[in-house]
Design an enzyme around this catalytic site. Structure first.
Site, mmCIF file in Angstrom:
data_model
loop_
_atom_site.group_PDB
_atom_site.id
_atom_site.type_symbol
_atom_site.label_atom_id
_atom_site.label_comp_id
_atom_site.label_asym_id
_atom_site.label_seq_id
_atom_site.Cartn_x
_atom_site.Cartn_y
_atom_site.Cartn_z
ATOM 1 C CD GLU A 146 -7.346 6.337 2.670
ATOM 2 O OE1 GLU A 146 -7.732 7.318 2.003
ATOM 3 O OE2 GLU A 146 -6.546 6.433 3.616
ATOM 4 C CB ILE A 155 -0.904 0.026 1.251
ATOM 5 C CG1 ILE A 155 -1.796 -1.218 1.302
ATOM 6 C CG2 ILE A 155 -1.751 1.303 1.281
ATOM 7 C CD1 ILE A 155 -2.781 -1.322 0.173
ATOM 8 C CG PHE A 156 2.476 5.107 -2.444
ATOM 9 C CD1 PHE A 156 3.776 5.112 -1.956
ATOM 10 C CD2 PHE A 156 1.992 6.256 -3.053
ATOM 11 C CE1 PHE A 156 4.580 6.237 -2.075
ATOM 12 C CE2 PHE A 156 2.784 7.387 -3.186
ATOM 13 C CZ PHE A 156 4.083 7.381 -2.696
ATOM 14 N N GLY A 157 1.341 5.046 0.930
ATOM 15 C CA GLY A 157 0.812 6.154 1.710
ATOM 16 C C GLY A 157 1.489 7.454 1.327
ATOM 17 C CE1 TYR A 158 -2.586 11.060 -1.614
ATOM 18 C CE2 TYR A 158 -2.328 8.746 -2.207
ATOM 19 C CZ TYR A 158 -3.119 9.879 -2.104
ATOM 20 O OH TYR A 158 -4.440 9.824 -2.487
ATOM 21 N N GLY A 159 -0.310 10.528 2.312
ATOM 22 C CA GLY A 159 -0.937 11.484 3.216
ATOM 23 C C GLY A 159 -0.885 10.944 4.625
ATOM 24 C CB SER A 160 -3.435 10.654 7.294
ATOM 25 O OG SER A 160 -4.393 9.857 6.629
#
Length: 231
Positions: free
Chosen positions: A127, A49-54
């Protein structure tokens, strides 16, 4: 703050604030979206999983490995009208998503295969509460040299709450003023800034927005106490 317990027990109709009924996805819709995403799994390798925010500072996921990395072809943009969580229908803010072009640095999480669907079900509840994103398999370039396939939540431009105008002068007043059950919109932006600094990452596209929001807050709250909803 979103936690695993919060996600497990949350009633999506109320926990994030008042969400317009026509926008709210049912558990069945989320499950169908998750199943469709897994059906497109590109290989038998691990799911990332790619997290770019919280997700970078609060993943609320059980994972076996994490690594910083870069997603090419997409950039951060506050292009989602925020009417729940950290905003309301009366005073909407803006939430982060990805739009086409550029590149984004973030954190990738490898999920355990034995509890994969359980973890993804929680993630979809977080999400995909209104189906505003397109869960997309993308290649990530990890900072340790590996290339992996990851699920990335990209803005769906067909969604009713998509906003194309992301100029700082347009969205800064919205972010500075909005708040909801999960806190202020501005605090989300500042948490993002702090996490990028902590990880040694830079996102020049956020600079003007950060300056504008901080200026608005300084002008309206000279004592430094953040009282949302001034606009």
């Amino acid at each position: 703050m979103i936690t695993r317990d919060f996600l497990m027990n949350a009633d999506c109709k109320t926990a994030f604030g008042a969400i317009e009924e026509s926008l709210l996805w049912s558990a069945e819709q989320r499950a169908a979206s998750l199943a469709a995403t897994l059906a497109c799994r590109p290989d038998e390798g691990p799911v990332w999983i790619f997290g770019y925010g919280s997700l970078m500072w609060n993943p609320a996921l059980e994972f076996t490995e994490s690594c910083t990395g870069t997603l090419v072809g997409w950039h951060r943009a506050f292009c989602l009208r925020l009417t729940a969580g950290r905003g309301t229908a009366h005073q909407p803010g803006r939430m982060l998503a990805l739009k086409e072009g550029g590149r984004t640095t973030g954190v990738a999480y490898r999920l355990p295969e034995e509890t994969l669907e359980q973890e993804l079900t929680l993630l979809w509840k977080r999400e995909m509460i209104t189906g505003c994103y397109l869960p997309t398999w993308c290649q990530l370039d990890l900072d340790d040299g590996r290339t992996v396939n990851a699920i990335v939540f990209i803005m769906d431009p067909r969604h009713p709450e998509y906003e194309s105008d992301t100029r700082a002068q347009v969205i800064a007043p919205l972010i500075a003023a909005a708040s909801g059950p999960l806190g202020t919109n501005a605090q989300y932006l500042f948490s993002l800034e702090q996490e990028l600094i902590k990880l040694g990452m830079q996102d020049d596209g956020l600079n003007d927005l950060l300056v504008s929001v901080k200026k608005l807050l300084a002008e309206n709250f000279p004592d430094g106490v953040l009282r949302p909803g001034f606009a």
